[in-house]
Design a protein around this motif. Structure first.
Motif, PDB file in Angstrom:
ATOM      1  N   GLY A 582       0.824  -1.192   0.000  1.00  0.00           N
ATOM      2  CA  GLY A 582       0.000   0.000   0.000  1.00  0.00           C
ATOM      3  C   GLY A 582       0.862   1.247   0.000  1.00  0.00           C
ATOM      4  N   GLY A 583       0.290   2.343   0.523  1.00  0.00           N
ATOM      5  CA  GLY A 583       1.018   3.596   0.559  1.00  0.00           C
ATOM      6  C   GLY A 583       1.259   4.061   1.977  1.00  0.00           C
ATOM      7  N   ALA A 584       1.959   5.169   2.130  1.00  0.00           N
ATOM      8  CA  ALA A 584       2.270   5.834   3.399  1.00  0.00           C
ATOM      9  C   ALA A 584       3.423   5.163   4.121  1.00  0.00           C
ATOM     10  CB  ALA A 584       1.054   5.910   4.319  1.00  0.00           C
ATOM     11  N   VAL A 585       4.151   5.972   4.890  1.00  0.00           N
ATOM     12  CA  VAL A 585       5.250   5.480   5.713  1.00  0.00           C
ATOM     13  C   VAL A 585       4.663   4.657   6.859  1.00  0.00           C
ATOM     14  CG1 VAL A 585       7.137   6.188   7.224  1.00  0.00           C
ATOM     15  CG2 VAL A 585       6.679   7.474   5.120  1.00  0.00           C
ATOM     16  N   PRO A 586       5.285   3.502   7.222  1.00  0.00           N
ATOM     17  CA  PRO A 586       6.498   2.931   6.642  1.00  0.00           C
ATOM     18  C   PRO A 586       6.236   1.921   5.535  1.00  0.00           C
ATOM     19  CG  PRO A 586       5.955   1.727   8.610  1.00  0.00           C
ATOM     20  CD  PRO A 586       4.876   2.773   8.447  1.00  0.00           C
ATOM     21  N   PHE A 634       1.672  -9.285   1.110  1.00  0.00           N
ATOM     22  CA  PHE A 634       1.402  -7.857   0.998  1.00  0.00           C
ATOM     23  C   PHE A 634       1.787  -7.131   2.276  1.00  0.00           C
ATOM     24  CE2 PHE A 634      -2.528  -9.036   3.173  1.00  0.00           C
ATOM     25  CZ  PHE A 634      -2.797  -7.933   3.979  1.00  0.00           C
ATOM     26  N   CYS A 635       1.923  -5.821   2.149  1.00  0.00           N
ATOM     27  CA  CYS A 635       2.124  -4.929   3.291  1.00  0.00           C
ATOM     28  C   CYS A 635       1.232  -3.716   3.098  1.00  0.00           C
ATOM     29  CB  CYS A 635       3.587  -4.505   3.407  1.00  0.00           C
ATOM     30  SG  CYS A 635       3.906  -3.379   4.799  1.00  0.00           S
ATOM     31  N   ALA A 636       0.393  -3.437   4.104  1.00  0.00           N
ATOM     32  CA  ALA A 636      -0.500  -2.277   4.055  1.00  0.00           C
ATOM     33  C   ALA A 636      -0.961  -1.970   5.469  1.00  0.00           C
ATOM     34  CB  ALA A 636      -1.708  -2.555   3.156  1.00  0.00           C
ATOM     35  N   HIS A 637      -1.388  -0.739   5.700  1.00  0.00           N
ATOM     36  CA  HIS A 637      -1.947  -0.389   7.003  1.00  0.00           C
ATOM     37  C   HIS A 637      -3.265  -1.135   7.202  1.00  0.00           C
ATOM     38  CE1 HIS A 637       0.954   2.608   8.138  1.00  0.00           C
ATOM     39  NE2 HIS A 637       0.827   3.224   6.973  1.00  0.00           N
ATOM     40  N   GLY A 638      -3.446  -1.726   8.394  1.00  0.00           N
ATOM     41  CA  GLY A 638      -4.637  -2.530   8.594  1.00  0.00           C
ATOM     42  C   GLY A 638      -5.134  -2.536  10.023  1.00  0.00           C
ATOM     43  N   PHE A 639      -6.193  -3.292  10.216  1.00  0.00           N
ATOM     44  CA  PHE A 639      -6.811  -3.505  11.519  1.00  0.00           C
ATOM     45  C   PHE A 639      -7.466  -4.879  11.464  1.00  0.00           C
ATOM     46  CE2 PHE A 639      -9.907  -2.222  14.964  1.00  0.00           C
ATOM     47  CZ  PHE A 639      -8.940  -2.075  15.942  1.00  0.00           C
ATOM     48  N   TYR A 640      -8.123  -5.322  12.534  1.00  0.00           N
ATOM     49  CA  TYR A 640      -8.607  -6.700  12.540  1.00  0.00           C
ATOM     50  C   TYR A 640      -9.685  -6.966  11.496  1.00  0.00           C
ATOM     51  CZ  TYR A 640     -12.562  -5.171  15.543  1.00  0.00           C
ATOM     52  OH  TYR A 640     -13.669  -4.558  16.064  1.00  0.00           O
ATOM     53  N   TYR A 643      -7.778  -3.849   5.663  1.00  0.00           N
ATOM     54  CA  TYR A 643      -6.567  -3.090   5.360  1.00  0.00           C
ATOM     55  C   TYR A 643      -6.859  -2.256   4.120  1.00  0.00           C
ATOM     56  CZ  TYR A 643      -5.692  -6.853   1.970  1.00  0.00           C
ATOM     57  OH  TYR A 643      -5.815  -7.764   0.955  1.00  0.00           O
ATOM     58  N   ALA A 644      -6.225  -1.092   4.051  1.00  0.00           N
ATOM     59  CA  ALA A 644      -6.489  -0.143   2.967  1.00  0.00           C
ATOM     60  C   ALA A 644      -5.192   0.125   2.210  1.00  0.00           C
ATOM     61  CB  ALA A 644      -7.067   1.153   3.522  1.00  0.00           C
ATOM     62  N   PRO A 645      -5.007  -0.444   1.020  1.00  0.00           N
ATOM     63  CA  PRO A 645      -3.760  -0.239   0.286  1.00  0.00           C
ATOM     64  C   PRO A 645      -3.598   1.176  -0.264  1.00  0.00           C
ATOM     65  CG  PRO A 645      -4.916  -2.210  -0.476  1.00  0.00           C
ATOM     66  CD  PRO A 645      -5.874  -1.429   0.359  1.00  0.00           C
TER      67      PRO A 645
END
Length: 735
Positions: A582-586, A634-640, A643-645
């Motif tokens: 996804g986007g955004a740091v990190p 994959f790697c993206a910001h998420g929660f239980y 996740y939003a790429p």
């Protein structure tokens, strides 16, 4: 020996005498108590073959009756067909999709008659003769022993008969089959030579002897037979003013956490847990009316729940509407999102507040209409309840097809009555004071497991170092086929009310000679585990049965999974892999890791590998690739629950593109092949303390994936530098 370890050992030894079934006194006149070696091991003749078994979830005994029909050994060779559990009152997608890919419909359906009549009919239909039969008392005590014992019926190729007593109908069937010996579970009497399984050790010894003795067992399924019991509701309370409804505008707070109270950004709802409701299950139902553009834009409501405790206001729970399910019109247009949240409130009476915060992505100037209802269920103490009911009924089948056995006890439950008297401390997810108590229970289970492993290896259970070395060189597979209320995680310090307290996981059980105070590290600071381990989960026994079938019959279905499609040309599912970030740091800093994964997929795995970044990874653009890929990293910001790429905007002002999100609402509607998904994404692997329908990981399994690898809590990654506040907040265990 320190005090905490002494307590652990006390629980282990004090609980050893609690397990088992009590032999009954309704034995037939010809019953003669014998030992294991006196049980005939041949003489069974099958009368009919079949293509598969479907057991109703109306009783867990149906699955046990079907187990030796669906999996049995003949001259040392395993014969197996799918064993599925089905609940026609629920969505049956997981089972239906497996059968569609498998291509053959089961011809034995169990559940239209009582368990006694069903078991007698099955015995006479599928066996011409049997020198031995297994008799199970139709009771919880009978079930508890049967979960451990039924694999023996598979190894002996004998029928399982369930009845309240040894009556004329049961005796008639036994005589028709020529039964000379019976193995009994619970208070039912025997017929002929009888082996009464009065404790788990005898059942284990029986199964081990049938598999082949020391060194022959290849698999261990750990379960809890209490997962078929329902928690008794003593009283129900609907707080004043509920159910109700309202409208909520887009909130400037975004994803922030409000302080609670009238000044909070959002809509505030209050209720009271009355005095006397010391043991309460709080059910919250939130129904949102969503616009037709919901699938594209991802309109969302967050909810923060606060308790005005004697020590001040504190947050006790947090959730999001993407954990729910969609209600759609006949043409598929979204109309509502319904989300249910349940949490235990143990000695937490008083005033509560729920703050709702909306993100109206379809139209920032618009509002979302919603309805909210709350029910408080006063329950008995201790608060023992399954999150994923009925999984234990599948443990005998799983172990039999893997040449293994079952370790299962009611005492494994996190708040079982025999559990240190800990009936007031709640669940660790919502009460950090509970973590140490949960770890004591995990230590008890670990102790029971390693004692059994020592028996399997013919070694001294007290020499854990030697045992660890043995299993490092000759490991057996371990499956926890239970939710985390029935077989708990081990918890490390950290976490929060928002994502759940603690840093929990199951790797504790993989370490044979674990130091209970330093798990999973040994004193030298190194980590070595000996046992391959996975947790078998699902919404319920129906979902779990489909998951097992996809694994056991993997090679029968892999050519029938959906193909990957990126808008150009399709690639066969078994040949496709997908690596995205996804986007955004990190997250965006892991682009090199993404490239390395793609290279491994292509060069080492021989896959055709897709790669996407940021918004190109979102649900609205890449769903076809994801559904059709065999292996996903994959790697993206998420929660239980999601996740939003994708991101909207750039730089520090960028926010999650909710329309790009893979959430429980949409993933449970998708269709996957029996693949593997590995997620570097915060909290997406969490299942503890949650209804499974809320959990993103369970949505992936429900929709066809075989494996979900994910984090139970936050994954700060490279930010977890030793001595920093981030690392210290997680007990210094993230480096």
């Amino acid at each position: 020996m320190n005090k905490w370890f002494a307590i652990v050992m006390f629980v282990i030894f004090a609980s050893a005498s609690l397990a088992g079934c009590i032999g009954g006194d309704d034995s037939g006149d010809a019953a003669e108590e014998v030992d294991i070696e006196s049980i005939p091991r041949d003489g069974s003749v099958r009368a009919a073959s079949l293509t598969g078994v479907v057991a109703s979830n109306g009783s867990p005994f149906y699955a046990l009756i079907g187990t030796p029909v669906a999996a049995y050994y003949e001259n040392g060779v395993l014969n197996r067909v799918p064993l599925l559990v089905k609940d026609e009152a629920k969505e049956t997608k997981a089972v239906d999709r497996f059968l569609e890919m498998y291509g053959t419909q089961p011809d034995l359906v169990l559940g239209d008659r009582g368990v006694k009549e069903t078991s007698l009919e099955v015995a006479e239909k599928y066996w011409t003769s049997a020198k031995t039969a297994m008799l199970i008392e139709d009771s919880q005590a009978g079930y508890e022993m049967a979960v451990v014992a039924v694999p023996a019926a598979c190894y002996l190729n004998i029928p399982v008969i369930v009845a309240a007593e040894l009556d004329d109908a049961v005796i008639s069937t036994l005589e028709k089959l020529g039964v000379e010996a019976t193995i009994t579970c619970g208070g039912i009497g025997g017929h002929g030579k009888t082996l009464s399984l009065e404790d788990y050790d005898v059942a284990h010894d029986l199964v081990i002897s049938l598999i082949g003795g020391v060194g022959s067992v290849k698999y261990l399924a750990i379960a809890n037979p209490l997962d078929v019991t329902a928690l008794e509701t003593l009283e129900k309370n609907v707080p004043a003013g509920y159910p109700s409804n309202g409208e909520i505008a887009d909130s400037s707070a975004g994803g922030g956490t409000p302080a609670g109270g009238e000044s909070g950004d959002g809509t505030l709802w209050k209720f009271t847990v009355p005095e006397g409701y010391d043991y309460t299950l709080c059910w919250i139902n939130l129904t949102l009316d969503v616009p037709a553009t919901y699938d594209l834009r991802g309109d969302m409501v967050q909810y923060h729940m606060f308790w005005n405790s004697p020590d001040g206001k504190r947050e006790v729970a947090y959730g999001r509407s993407p954990g729910g399910r969609a209600v759609r019109a006949d043409d598929g247009t979204p109309q509502q999102v319904v989300v249910e949240y349940m949490l235990p409130l143990i000695e937490q009476t008083g005033e509560y507040e729920i703050n709702l915060i909306a993100s109206c992505e379809s139209n920032k100037a618009d509002t979302l209409s919603y309805a909210i209802s709350i029910e408080l269920l006063k329950v008995e103490s201790p608060v023992v309840y399954p999150l994923m009911p009925g999984l234990s009924s599948l443990a005998p089948y799983l172990s039999a097809v893997r040449q293994g056995m079952v370790l299962a006890e009611p005492e494994f439950a996190m708040m079982h009555p025999g559990y240190m008297g800990c009936v007031t401390c709640g669940e660790p997810t919502y009460n950090s004071d509970m973590m140490e108590s949960a770890n004591i229970k995990a230590a008890y289970i670990h102790g029971q497991m390693t004692d059994l492993l020592a028996k399997l290896a013919g070694m001294d259970a007290n020499d854990r170092d030697a045992l660890a070395e043995y299993y490092y060189n000759a490991p057996i597979d371990i499956a926890l086929i239970a939710d985390t209320n029935m077989v708990p995680h081990f918890y490390y310090g950290g976490g929060s009310a928002v994502e759940g307290y603690g840093e929990p996981g199951d790797n504790f059980y993989q370490d044979v000679n674990v130091d209970y105070e330093m798990a999973p590290e040994d004193p030298s600071g190194t980590v070595r585990v000996e046992l391959p381990l996975a947790r078998i989960t699902g919404y319920d026994a129906m979902d779990a049965s489909a998951l097992l079938a996809r694994g056991i019959f993997y090679y029968d279905i892999l050519d029938n999974a959906p193909s990957a499609y990126d808008g150009a040309s399709p690639v066969a599912w078994k040949d496709a892999a997908y690596s995205f970030i996804g986007g955004a740091v990190p997250v965006e800093l892991l682009v090199n890791t993404q490239e390395e994964c793609a290279l491994l997929f292509t060069q080492n795995g021989g896959f055709t590998t897709y790669q996407t970044i940021n918004e190109a990874s979102g649900k609205n653009t890449a769903q076809g690739i994801q559904e059709g890929s065999n292996f996903i990293w994959f790697c993206a910001h998420g929660f239980y629950c999601w996740y939003a790429p994708g991101l909207i905007g750039a730089g520090p002002a960028a926010v999650d593109d909710l329309g790009s999100a893979y959430d429980s609402v949409h993933v449970k509607e998708m269709n996957f092949g029996p693949g593997i998904i590995a997620a570097v994404s915060c909290v997406t692997g969490r299942i503890d303390g949650l209804l499974p329908e809320l959990c993103l990981s369970q949505a992936y399994l429900h929709s066809g994936m075989n494996v979900y690898i994910g984090a139970t809590r936050s994954t700060p990654g490279f930010l977890a530098v030793e001595g920093t506040p981030v690392n210290d907040a997680y007990g210094g265990r993230l480096t």
